[in-house]
Motif scaffolding. Structure first.
Motif, PDB file in Angstrom:
ATOM      1  N   TRP A  66      32.787  -8.648  -1.903  1.00 11.65           N
ATOM      2  CA  TRP A  66      32.087  -9.138  -3.234  1.00 11.65           C
ATOM      3  C   TRP A  66      32.699  -8.567  -4.343  1.00 11.65           C
ATOM      4  N   LEU A  67      33.173  -7.147  -4.505  1.00 10.47           N
ATOM      5  CA  LEU A  67      34.040  -6.402  -5.336  1.00 10.47           C
ATOM      6  C   LEU A  67      35.508  -7.155  -5.717  1.00 10.47           C
ATOM      7  N   GLY A  68      35.894  -7.754  -4.488  1.00 14.02           N
ATOM      8  CA  GLY A  68      37.136  -8.342  -4.723  1.00 14.02           C
ATOM      9  C   GLY A  68      38.146  -7.539  -4.130  1.00 14.02           C
ATOM     10  N   LEU A  69      37.792  -6.684  -3.342  1.00 11.69           N
ATOM     11  CA  LEU A  69      38.814  -5.498  -2.764  1.00 11.69           C
ATOM     12  C   LEU A  69      39.006  -6.080  -1.228  1.00 11.69           C
ATOM     13  N   GLN A  70      39.529  -7.070  -1.130  1.00 10.23           N
ATOM     14  CA  GLN A  70      39.887  -7.498   0.378  1.00 10.23           C
ATOM     15  C   GLN A  70      40.950  -6.507   0.989  1.00 10.23           C
ATOM     16  N   TYR A  71      40.387  -5.976   2.035  1.00 13.63           N
ATOM     17  CA  TYR A  71      41.348  -5.006   2.706  1.00 13.63           C
ATOM     18  C   TYR A  71      42.510  -5.981   3.775  1.00 13.63           C
ATOM     19  N   ASP A  72      43.498  -5.510   3.924  1.00 16.35           N
ATOM     20  CA  ASP A  72      44.570  -6.179   4.689  1.00 16.35           C
ATOM     21  C   ASP A  72      44.276  -6.000   6.372  1.00 16.35           C
ATOM     22  N   GLU A  73      43.968  -4.883   6.633  1.00 15.10           N
ATOM     23  CA  GLU A  73      43.212  -4.517   7.924  1.00 15.10           C
ATOM     24  C   GLU A  73      42.055  -3.917   7.852  1.00 15.10           C
ATOM     25  N   GLY A  74      41.353  -4.493   9.064  1.00 17.15           N
ATOM     26  CA  GLY A  74      39.994  -3.819   9.248  1.00 17.15           C
ATOM     27  C   GLY A  74      39.549  -4.421  10.444  1.00 17.15           C
ATOM     28  N   PRO A  75      38.090  -3.840  10.738  1.00 21.00           N
ATOM     29  CA  PRO A  75      37.568  -4.012  12.129  1.00 21.00           C
ATOM     30  C   PRO A  75      37.281  -5.599  12.398  1.00 21.00           C
ATOM     31  N   ASP A  76      36.988  -6.256  11.239  1.00 25.69           N
ATOM     32  CA  ASP A  76      36.470  -7.664  11.144  1.00 25.69           C
ATOM     33  C   ASP A  76      37.879  -8.797  10.968  1.00 25.69           C
ATOM     34  N   ILE A  77      38.798  -8.211  10.619  1.00 21.44           N
ATOM     35  CA  ILE A  77      39.982  -8.904  10.577  1.00 21.44           C
ATOM     36  C   ILE A  77      41.374  -8.555  11.453  1.00 21.44           C
ATOM     37  N   GLY A  78      41.242  -7.243  12.056  1.00 19.75           N
ATOM     38  CA  GLY A  78      42.303  -6.716  13.000  1.00 19.75           C
ATOM     39  C   GLY A  78      43.431  -6.446  12.019  1.00 19.75           C
ATOM     40  N   GLY A  79      44.512  -6.347  12.778  1.00 23.04           N
ATOM     41  CA  GLY A  79      45.782  -5.832  12.198  1.00 23.04           C
ATOM     42  C   GLY A  79      46.713  -5.087  13.074  1.00 23.04           C
ATOM     43  N   LYS A  80      47.760  -4.741  13.039  1.00 25.00           N
ATOM     44  CA  LYS A  80      48.506  -4.094  14.096  1.00 25.00           C
ATOM     45  C   LYS A  80      48.303  -2.538  14.080  1.00 25.00           C
ATOM     46  N   PHE A  81      47.346  -1.786  13.529  1.00 26.64           N
ATOM     47  CA  PHE A  81      47.215  -0.562  13.923  1.00 26.64           C
ATOM     48  C   PHE A  81      45.849  -0.355  14.366  1.00 26.64           C
ATOM     49  N   GLY A  82      45.047  -1.542  14.823  1.00 24.38           N
ATOM     50  CA  GLY A  82      43.775  -1.518  15.273  1.00 24.38           C
ATOM     51  C   GLY A  82      43.788  -0.717  16.571  1.00 24.38           C
ATOM     52  N   PRO A  83      42.485  -0.391  17.267  1.00 19.44           N
ATOM     53  CA  PRO A  83      41.232  -0.793  16.655  1.00 19.44           C
ATOM     54  C   PRO A  83      40.944  -0.121  15.271  1.00 19.44           C
ATOM     55  N   TYR A  84      40.008  -0.638  14.388  1.00 18.99           N
ATOM     56  CA  TYR A  84      39.771   0.226  13.120  1.00 18.99           C
ATOM     57  C   TYR A  84      38.309   0.686  13.125  1.00 18.99           C
ATOM     58  N   ARG A  85      37.860   0.632  14.359  1.00 19.29           N
ATOM     59  CA  ARG A  85      36.457   1.565  14.262  1.00 19.29           C
ATOM     60  C   ARG A  85      36.775   2.691  15.400  1.00 19.29           C
ATOM     61  N   GLN A  86      36.480   3.816  14.834  1.00 20.89           N
ATOM     62  CA  GLN A  86      36.652   5.092  15.468  1.00 20.89           C
ATOM     63  C   GLN A  86      36.000   4.926  16.977  1.00 20.89           C
ATOM     64  N   THR A  87      34.983   4.623  17.085  1.00 23.59           N
ATOM     65  CA  THR A  87      34.321   4.541  18.447  1.00 23.59           C
ATOM     66  C   THR A  87      35.229   3.605  19.463  1.00 23.59           C
TER      67      THR A  87
END
Length: 493
Positions: A66-87
Motif C-alpha cells: 500500500w505504501l508503494g514499498l514493494q520488496y524485491d525478495e520476500g516470503p510471498d514472492i521468493g528470491g534467491k536467498f530464501g526462505p524469508y521466514r525465520q521459522t
RNA sequence: GCCCCCAUCGUCUAGUGGCCCAGGACGAAGCCCUCUCAAGGCUUAAACCGGGAUUCGAAUUCCCGUGGGGGCACCA
C-alpha cells in the motif's frame, strides 16, 4: 555518489499490527536500495512462536505494498536467498551455532529457566546487575556432549569476552564503546531449537548479503553483541544504522498503547492498516514518516522518486522524534493537491461508494477539481461533495434564512434568484454569475446573504465548493427544483 | 541500581569552527484575496539546556552537570 548497490532489509515480527516505525525503516531501506540500484528485502522474524499473531504477516505484506514499498525478495514472492521466514531456516541457524561452539565462541548451557530466575533474584537482592552467572561456561565439551545425548534440554550461549571493550560503529553515532564486563553471555539458540533475535538476525543478514542494517535504536543495547557475533564468525560487517525512536506527540516518552487509542479517537492512527480507511494517502504517510529522522533543509514535499533522488544515510538524525499528526494532515493535503484529476477521482470514489452513493464517473471528474484543494484526508470528500450524488437535499430550514433577514425576506430573495436563473438559457457558471451579482448590487443585500441562501438551497449545506461551478454540475433542473423547494419551506415558516 | 544513546523555535529539522544578531517546514497570530470552506500571497512572534575548557573566533570540538530516551528475557 558512490554507486555500490546496497542490499537492505526490513525484518518485522508478525506479533502485532505493523506500525509507523516499520513503515519508516522500510521506507529508508527502500530508498537506499533504489538509489544504489540494489535490492530491498522483506524478512519475517517469527521465531517467537508464542507471540506470533495470525494475520499480521499478511498485514505486513499489504501495508508495504500500500505504501508503494514493494520488496524485491520476500516470503510471498521468493528470491534467491530464501526462505524469508525465520521459522523456515532452522537448519541454517543450527548449523551456524555449531560453528560457533566449535570455535569456542559459544557453549551449550543446561541451566533451567527456574534456576536462572533464582540467580537473577539473588543478584538483584545484592544490588548486582542481573547477568548470567556462568555456571555452564566452562563445562567440558565431552561432558556437554554426553548430557545432550542424554536428552537434557539446553540452550547455546555466546561466550562474551570478560575483559576489554567492544567497539561497534554506528553510521550516525560513530563508535560506541562498551566494556565487555557489561555484556552478558546472551542466549543464541533457545531450548526449542529456534534462534533468538540476536543470532537469527546476524546470521540472516550475512546469509542474505545485507550490506546496510537499518533498525530502531532499541537495538543499541545489544549492538555490541551483534558485532561480536559477526566477528566470531569472521564475517564482514554491514553498515549499521540505528534510527531514532518515535515519541508520543507530547514528546514525553515513547509511543504507548494509550497514545494509540487517543490517536484513534481523533481520526489518526499509528497502524499502517488504518491509514487508507482514515483517508490518508501513501504519498502523505511516506512523506510524513520520512522527515522524522531525516533532515531535509528545504523543499520537503517529496514523492518516492524525489526521495530516492535525495536520500542519503548521511543525513539521518540520531535524536528521538515526537510524532505530530498535524504534519501528517499537511503532507496528506499537499499531496492530494498534486494529484491529477483522474488519479484523485479514482482515489476518492471508494469513499463515496462505501456510503452507498451512486457515483457516475462523468460527474466525479467534474467534481474533483472543485474538491481537490479542500481535502485534508480523502474521506473529506464526503462532507464536501456527497450532495453531488444524491437525488434530493434536505437543508435544515433555519439554514435557509439568510443572515440579517427573516424567513419571509429570505423566501423573497430565493424567489427572485429563481426567476433570474429560470431566465437563463443554461446554468453554466459563466452565464449565471453575472446576473446574480447584478441582483446583489441592485438589491442592496450583500453577496453572502444571497449566495449563502442559494448555497444551502441547492447543496443542502452551509459549506460547499464554489457555488456557481457547483450548481453547474448539479444541473439546471435539479437546481431549480431545489430552490423551489426551499422557497416553499421558507414560506411555511 | 547499572549500561548505552540523545540534546537548535511548541513540533520535525538545516547547520560538520568564521557565510548564523541561526535557515526551512508544521502549528500559532495578523493582513490581503474572497459567495461559504479551503487554497494561495505577504508579514509577525518563536530556539542554539546550564557551566567550564580549547580557539583570534564555537550552535558547531572536549569535559562536567542537567534533562529526555532506550536497554539490562530461552521477546523481538
Amino acid at each position: 555518489m558512490s554507486i555500490k548497490p546496497a542490499r537492505t532489509r526490513v525484518a518485522p515480527s508478525p506479533t502485532g499490527h505493523a506500525h509507523l516505525a516499520t513503515a519508516r525503516v522500510a521506507l529508508y531501506d527502500y530508498l537506499l536500495a533504489k538509489k544504489t540500484g540494489g535490492q530491498f528485502v522483506l524478512r519475517i522474524e517469527d521465531t517467537d512462536l508464542k507471540r506470533t499473531v495470525p494475520g499480521t504477516e499478511q498485514e505486513i505484506f499489504d501495508g508495504l505494498r500500500w505504501l508503494g514499498l514493494q520488496y524485491d525478495e520476500g516470503p510471498d514472492i521468493g528470491g534467491k536467498f530464501g526462505p524469508y521466514r525465520q521459522t523456515e531456516r532452522r537448519e541454517i541457524y543450527m548449523h551456524h551455532s555449531k560453528t560457533l561452539v566449535g570455535n569456542g565462541s559459544a557453549y551449550p548451557c543446561f541451566c533451567t529457566a527456574d534456576h536462572l530466575e533464582k540467580v537473577k533474584q539473588e543478584q538483584m537482592k545484592r544490588k548486582e546487575n542481573p547477568h548470567y552467572d556462568g555456571t555452564c561456561r566452562n563445562i567440558d565439551p565431552g561432558e556437554a556432549a554426553r548430557r545432550i545425548a542424554n536428552g537434557e534440554k539446553y540452550t547455546i550461549r555466546f561466550k562474551m569476552p570478560k575483559e576489554g571493550v567492544t567497539i561497534a560503529h554506528d553510521h550516525v553515532r560513530g563508535d560506541i564503546v562498551t566494556e565487555n564486563a557489561q555484556l552478558n553471555d546472551y542466549i543464541l539458540m533457545k531450548s526449542d531449537g529456534l534462534p533468538t533475535y540476536h543470532f537469527a538476525a546476524t546470521v540472516d543478514d550475512h546469509e542474505m548479503q545485507i550490506t546496510h542494517v537499518l533498525r530502531g535504536s532499541e537495538w543499541l543495547g545489544t549492538f555490541p553483541l551483534h558485532v561480536n557475533i559477526v566477528r566470531a564468525f569472521g564475517w564482514e560487517e554491514p553498515v549499521w544504522v540505528h534510527l531514532s525512536v518515535f515519541l508520543k506527540p507530547s514528546g514525553k516518552g515513547k509511543l504507548s498503547k494509550r497514545d494509540t487509542t487517543l490517536a484513534a479517537s481523533e481520526g489518526y492512527s499509528v497502524f499502517i492498516k488504518d491509514m487508507n480507511e482514515l483517508g490518508f494517502t501513501p504519498e502523505g504517510v511516506n512523506n510524513w514518516v520520512a522527515l522524522m529522522g531525516w533532515g531535509v533543509a528545504e523543499d520537503d514535499v517529496m514523492n518516492l522518486d524525489q526521495m530516492i533522488e535525495r536520500f542519503s544515510i548521511d543525513h539521518l538524525t540520531p535524536s528521538p522524534a515526537a510524532i505530530n499528526f498535524q504534519k501528517l494532515d499537511h503532507f496528506n493535503a499537499t499531496h492530494i493537491r498534486l494529484f491529477t484529476t483522474e488519479d484523485l477521482a479514482g482515489r476518492i470514489k471508494p469513499y463515496f461508494t462505501r456510503e452507498g452513493l451512486n457515483v457516475s464517473d462523468d460527474v466525479l471528474l467534474k467534481v474533483v477539481p472543485l474538491l481537490r484543494e479542500r481535502l485534508v484526508t480523502l474521506d473529506d470528500c464526503l462532507s464536501f461533495g456527497s450532495f453531488f450524488f444524491k437525488d434530493d437535499v434536505t437543508p435544515a430550514p433555519e439554514d435557509l434564512i439568510a443572515k440579517g433577514l427573516d424567513a419571509k425576506q429570505s423566501a423573497a430573495v430565493a424567489q427572485r434568484v429563481y426567476q433570474i436563473l429560470l431566465a437563463q438559457p443554461d446554468i453554466s457558471h459563466e452565464r449565471c454569475e453575472p446576473p446574480l451579482r447584478a441582483y446583489v448590487e441592485e438589491s442592496g443585500l450583500n453577496a453572502n446573504q444571497v449566495f449563502g441562501n442559494l448555497r444551502v438551497a441547492t447543496t443542502g449545506q452551509k459549506v460547499s465548493p464554489p457555488l456557481f461551478e457547483t450548481m453547474e454540475i448539479i444541473g439546471r433542473e435539479k437546481c431549480l427544483a431545489r430552490i423551489k423547494n426551499a422557497i416553499e419551506v421558507l414560506e411555511k415558516m
